[in-house]
Write an enzyme that holds these catalytic residues in place. Sequence first.
Site, PDB file in Angstrom:
ATOM      1  N   GLN A 192      62.355  41.980  -5.118  1.00  0.00           N
ATOM      2  CA  GLN A 192      62.629  42.688  -6.377  1.00  0.00           C
ATOM      3  C   GLN A 192      61.919  41.926  -7.503  1.00  0.00           C
ATOM      4  O   GLN A 192      62.192  40.744  -7.711  1.00  0.00           O
ATOM      5  CB  GLN A 192      64.131  42.689  -6.611  1.00  0.00           C
ATOM      6  CG  GLN A 192      64.593  43.396  -7.857  1.00  0.00           C
ATOM      7  CD  GLN A 192      66.100  43.251  -8.049  1.00  0.00           C
ATOM      8  OE1 GLN A 192      66.697  42.250  -7.657  1.00  0.00           O
ATOM      9  NE2 GLN A 192      66.722  44.236  -8.636  1.00  0.00           N
ATOM     10  N   SER A 216      62.809  40.401 -13.222  1.00  0.00           N
ATOM     11  CA  SER A 216      62.941  39.381 -14.265  1.00  0.00           C
ATOM     12  C   SER A 216      61.576  38.833 -14.664  1.00  0.00           C
ATOM     13  O   SER A 216      60.671  38.722 -13.827  1.00  0.00           O
ATOM     14  CB  SER A 216      63.808  38.223 -13.766  1.00  0.00           C
ATOM     15  OG  SER A 216      65.072  38.694 -13.374  1.00  0.00           O
ATOM     16  N   SER A 248      63.593  36.856  -5.484  1.00  0.00           N
ATOM     17  CA  SER A 248      64.161  36.318  -4.239  1.00  0.00           C
ATOM     18  C   SER A 248      63.304  36.723  -3.050  1.00  0.00           C
ATOM     19  O   SER A 248      62.952  37.897  -2.906  1.00  0.00           O
ATOM     20  CB  SER A 248      65.574  36.850  -4.005  1.00  0.00           C
ATOM     21  OG  SER A 248      66.437  36.437  -5.014  1.00  0.00           O
ATOM     22  N   GLU A 268      73.374  47.224  -6.732  1.00  0.00           N
ATOM     23  CA  GLU A 268      73.367  45.768  -6.647  1.00  0.00           C
ATOM     24  C   GLU A 268      74.716  45.166  -7.034  1.00  0.00           C
ATOM     25  O   GLU A 268      75.216  44.261  -6.397  1.00  0.00           O
ATOM     26  CB  GLU A 268      72.259  45.237  -7.560  1.00  0.00           C
ATOM     27  CG  GLU A 268      72.007  43.762  -7.416  1.00  0.00           C
ATOM     28  CD  GLU A 268      70.769  43.295  -8.175  1.00  0.00           C
ATOM     29  OE1 GLU A 268      70.338  44.009  -9.102  1.00  0.00           O
ATOM     30  OE2 GLU A 268      70.263  42.218  -7.852  1.00  0.00           O
ATOM     31  N   ASN A 274      77.548  37.346 -15.428  1.00  0.00           N
ATOM     32  CA  ASN A 274      78.921  37.802 -15.662  1.00  0.00           C
ATOM     33  C   ASN A 274      79.224  37.987 -17.143  1.00  0.00           C
ATOM     34  O   ASN A 274      80.075  38.806 -17.511  1.00  0.00           O
ATOM     35  CB  ASN A 274      79.902  36.832 -14.999  1.00  0.00           C
ATOM     36  CG  ASN A 274      79.932  37.042 -13.493  1.00  0.00           C
ATOM     37  OD1 ASN A 274      79.065  37.727 -12.945  1.00  0.00           O
ATOM     38  ND2 ASN A 274      80.919  36.467 -12.824  1.00  0.00           N
TER      39      ASN A 274
HETATM   40  C1  LIG Z   1      70.179  33.628  -6.783  1.00  0.00           C
HETATM   41  C2  LIG Z   1      69.384  34.456  -7.754  1.00  0.00           C
HETATM   42  C3  LIG Z   1      68.578  35.459  -7.259  1.00  0.00           C
HETATM   43  C4  LIG Z   1      67.810  36.222  -8.151  1.00  0.00           C
HETATM   44  N1  LIG Z   1      66.957  37.167  -7.607  1.00  0.00           N
HETATM   45  C5  LIG Z   1      66.179  37.886  -8.426  1.00  0.00           C
HETATM   46  C6  LIG Z   1      65.253  38.835  -7.877  1.00  0.00           C
HETATM   47  O1  LIG Z   1      65.138  38.992  -6.654  1.00  0.00           O
HETATM   48  N2  LIG Z   1      64.474  39.538  -8.722  1.00  0.00           N
HETATM   49  C7  LIG Z   1      64.565  39.393 -10.078  1.00  0.00           C
HETATM   50  O2  LIG Z   1      63.846  40.090 -10.787  1.00  0.00           O
HETATM   51  N3  LIG Z   1      65.420  38.487 -10.653  1.00  0.00           N
HETATM   52  C8  LIG Z   1      66.226  37.724  -9.850  1.00  0.00           C
HETATM   53  N4  LIG Z   1      67.080  36.787 -10.379  1.00  0.00           N
HETATM   54  C9  LIG Z   1      67.069  36.564 -11.825  1.00  0.00           C
HETATM   55  C10 LIG Z   1      68.314  37.082 -12.517  1.00  0.00           C
HETATM   56  O3  LIG Z   1      68.295  38.489 -12.570  1.00  0.00           O
HETATM   57  C11 LIG Z   1      68.360  36.452 -13.911  1.00  0.00           C
HETATM   58  O4  LIG Z   1      68.513  35.051 -13.756  1.00  0.00           O
HETATM   59  C12 LIG Z   1      69.497  36.997 -14.728  1.00  0.00           C
HETATM   60  O5  LIG Z   1      69.289  38.345 -15.047  1.00  0.00           O
HETATM   61  C13 LIG Z   1      69.683  36.191 -16.053  1.00  0.00           C
HETATM   62  O6  LIG Z   1      68.481  36.112 -16.738  1.00  0.00           O
HETATM   63  P1  LIG Z   1      67.912  34.705 -17.233  1.00  0.00           P
HETATM   64  O7  LIG Z   1      67.917  33.765 -16.079  1.00  0.00           O
HETATM   65  O8  LIG Z   1      66.621  34.969 -17.935  1.00  0.00           O
HETATM   66  O9  LIG Z   1      68.981  34.151 -18.283  1.00  0.00           O
HETATM   67  P2  LIG Z   1      69.159  34.599 -19.785  1.00  0.00           P
HETATM   68  O10 LIG Z   1      69.098  36.086 -19.884  1.00  0.00           O
HETATM   69  O11 LIG Z   1      68.196  33.806 -20.614  1.00  0.00           O
HETATM   70  O12 LIG Z   1      70.638  34.137 -20.085  1.00  0.00           O
HETATM   71  C14 LIG Z   1      71.001  32.763 -20.348  1.00  0.00           C
HETATM   72  C15 LIG Z   1      72.502  32.724 -20.624  1.00  0.00           C
HETATM   73  O13 LIG Z   1      72.790  33.502 -21.808  1.00  0.00           O
HETATM   74  C16 LIG Z   1      73.773  34.477 -21.550  1.00  0.00           C
HETATM   75  N5  LIG Z   1      73.497  35.707 -22.298  1.00  0.00           N
HETATM   76  C17 LIG Z   1      72.303  36.328 -22.441  1.00  0.00           C
HETATM   77  N6  LIG Z   1      72.430  37.440 -23.193  1.00  0.00           N
HETATM   78  C18 LIG Z   1      73.750  37.534 -23.534  1.00  0.00           C
HETATM   79  C19 LIG Z   1      74.514  38.475 -24.298  1.00  0.00           C
HETATM   80  N7  LIG Z   1      73.952  39.547 -24.853  1.00  0.00           N
HETATM   81  N8  LIG Z   1      75.849  38.261 -24.419  1.00  0.00           N
HETATM   82  C20 LIG Z   1      76.444  37.162 -23.834  1.00  0.00           C
HETATM   83  N9  LIG Z   1      75.760  36.241 -23.114  1.00  0.00           N
HETATM   84  C21 LIG Z   1      74.440  36.416 -22.961  1.00  0.00           C
HETATM   85  C22 LIG Z   1      73.645  34.760 -20.039  1.00  0.00           C
HETATM   86  O14 LIG Z   1      74.847  35.282 -19.522  1.00  0.00           O
HETATM   87  C23 LIG Z   1      73.335  33.355 -19.510  1.00  0.00           C
HETATM   88  O15 LIG Z   1      74.515  32.616 -19.349  1.00  0.00           O
HETATM   89  C24 LIG Z   1      67.866  36.005  -9.544  1.00  0.00           C
HETATM   90  C25 LIG Z   1      68.711  34.997 -10.035  1.00  0.00           C
HETATM   91  C26 LIG Z   1      69.448  34.213  -9.164  1.00  0.00           C
HETATM   92  C27 LIG Z   1      70.323  33.134  -9.734  1.00  0.00           C
END
Ligand SMILES: Cc1cc2nc3c(=O)[nH]c(=O)nc-3n(C[C@H](O)[C@H](O)[C@H](O)COP(=O)(O)OP(=O)(O)OC[C@H]3O[C@@H](n4cnc5c(N)ncnc54)[C@H](O)[C@@H]3O)c2cc1C
Length: 376
Positions: free
Chosen positions: A125, A128, A163, A246, A360
Site C-alpha cells: 500500500q 503515506s 509495509s 483496514e 488512534n
Molecule cells: C506498522 C505500520 C505499518 C504501516 N504501513 C503502511 C503502509 O503499508 N502504507 C502506507 O502508506 N503507510 C503505512 N504506514 C504509515 C501510517 O499510515 C502513518 O504512520 C500514519 O498514518 C501516521 O502518519 P505519520 O506517521 O506521518 O504521523 P503524523 O501524521 O505526522 O502524526 C504524528 C502524531 O500527531 C498526531 N496527529 C496528527 N494529526 C492530528 C490531529 N488532527 N489531531 C490529533 N492528533 C493528530 C498523530 O496521531 C500522531 O500521534 C504504516 C505505519 C505503521 C506504524
Amino acid sequence: MDLTFSPRRRAFRAEVRAWLAEHVPAAPLPSMDTAEGFERHRAWERELADARLAAVSWPREYGGRGADLIDWLIFEEEYWASGAPGRVSQNGIFLLAPTLMAYGTPEQKARHLPRMVRADDVWAQAWSEPEAGSDLAALRATAAPDPSGDGGWRLNGQKTWSSRAAYADWCFGLFRTDPDSERHRGLTYFMLPLDSEGVTVRPIAQLDGEHGFAEIFFDDVRVPPDGVLGGIGQGWKVAMATTSSERGLTLRSPGRFMATADRLLDLARGSADPSLRDAAVQAWTDSEAYRLHTFRAAARLAEGVELGADSSLMKVFWSELDLRMHELALDLLGPGAPVAGPWLDGYLFALAGPIYAGTNEIQRNIIAERVLGLPR
Ligand SMILES: Cc1cc2nc3c(=O)[nH]c(=O)nc-3n(C[C@H](O)[C@H](O)[C@H](O)COP(=O)(O)OP(=O)(O)OC[C@H]3O[C@@H](n4cnc5c(N)ncnc54)[C@H](O)[C@@H]3O)c2cc1C
C-alpha cells in the site's frame, strides 16, 4: 441475536480446523520481513489458495468460496488459534481486493484477483508520504497524462512506510492527477508493478534490523490506462473504501485477539500474582466482547447497514487491547524471561497498532465528530 452456529457452519469450522492441523508448519516460518521469510510466506499462501482457504469470502470464480462474513470470522478464529503463519498477502487480499471488487472493471478483476489469491503478486500500500500521514489529503505525489496521448500516465513523487514493499511485486497508491486541485479533490487511485521503470524501492530497516517497510520513489513512471482504479479524480472515494476495510472488520478479525487472549490465560495460570491473573481474565473478557461486537457488526452488514464510523471505534479497541495483552504477557514472563520470543515480537508489533490504519488520535477525532456529534 442467535449465537448458536448452524450444523453447516460447524462443519465448515471442523473442515478448516482439520486442514490447518495437517498443514500448519511445525516450526514458525522465518520473518516475512526478510527475503527468505517473504518467499516462505508466499509459498504458504499458495498452499492456502490450493485449498481455497486463502480468501474464503471471495467469489468462487476468483479462487474463494463465496463464504459470508460469519464463515470468514469462523475461518479467522481457527486460523489464528492454530498458530498459522502471518499473512504476507494481507494488503492485497483484505484491503485492495474489496476495493477492486467494488470499483474494478471486469478486466481488472480477472487480471489481478487470481494472481493475488495465489500470491503470484504480493501487494504493498503506497499512501503515506513524508509530509502526508494522518493528513493524507496533503499528499504531493503526482500523475500527469503521458505525453504520447495514449491515455497512460506518468507518476512522480515519494511514498513512505509502505509495509512489505521491500519484497512485494505491485503497489496501489494515491496520486494527484489534477494539479490545480486541493486536498481530497483531484486524486486518482493507481495500481502498478514495483519493477516498473523509474520506480526505486528503498527498504527501511526497523529496530530489529528487518525490512518491514520501504520508501518508494517514482521518477516519471509510466502507468497504462488500466492502472487507474475507479476513475480519474475519484481517488479519495475509492481510498475510503480501503480504509474502512483496514480499520474495521477485515484487517484485524477478533480471532487473532482471541488466540492471543487464550495464550495469555495459559501464561497467567502459572502466576502467583492475583492482580496479573485478574488482568489476564479481564483481557480475555475484552477479547470476547470484541468478538461478539464483531459478530453483531457482521450481522448488521448482512442487513445492508454500513459500518461507517463504527470501524474507528473498533480500531481503537483492538489496537489498545492488543497492546495491553502483550504488556501483560511481558509482566507475567518477568525480568528473568529470555529476551527474544514471540511475546516480545508481538509486543513490538502491538506498539504500532495505535499508529497504522490511521492513528488512534485521528480515530478519536472521527468518533468525537461523527459518533458523538461533538464540534470540530
Ligand atoms: C506498522 C505500520 C505499518 C504501516 N504501513 C503502511 C503502509 O503499508 N502504507 C502506507 O502508506 N503507510 C503505512 N504506514 C504509515 C501510517 O499510515 C502513518 O504512520 C500514519 O498514518 C501516521 O502518519 P505519520 O506517521 O506521518 O504521523 P503524523 O501524521 O505526522 O502524526 C504524528 C502524531 O500527531 C498526531 N496527529 C496528527 N494529526 C492530528 C490531529 N488532527 N489531531 C490529533 N492528533 C493528530 C498523530 O496521531 C500522531 O500521534 C504504516 C505505519 C505503521 C506504524
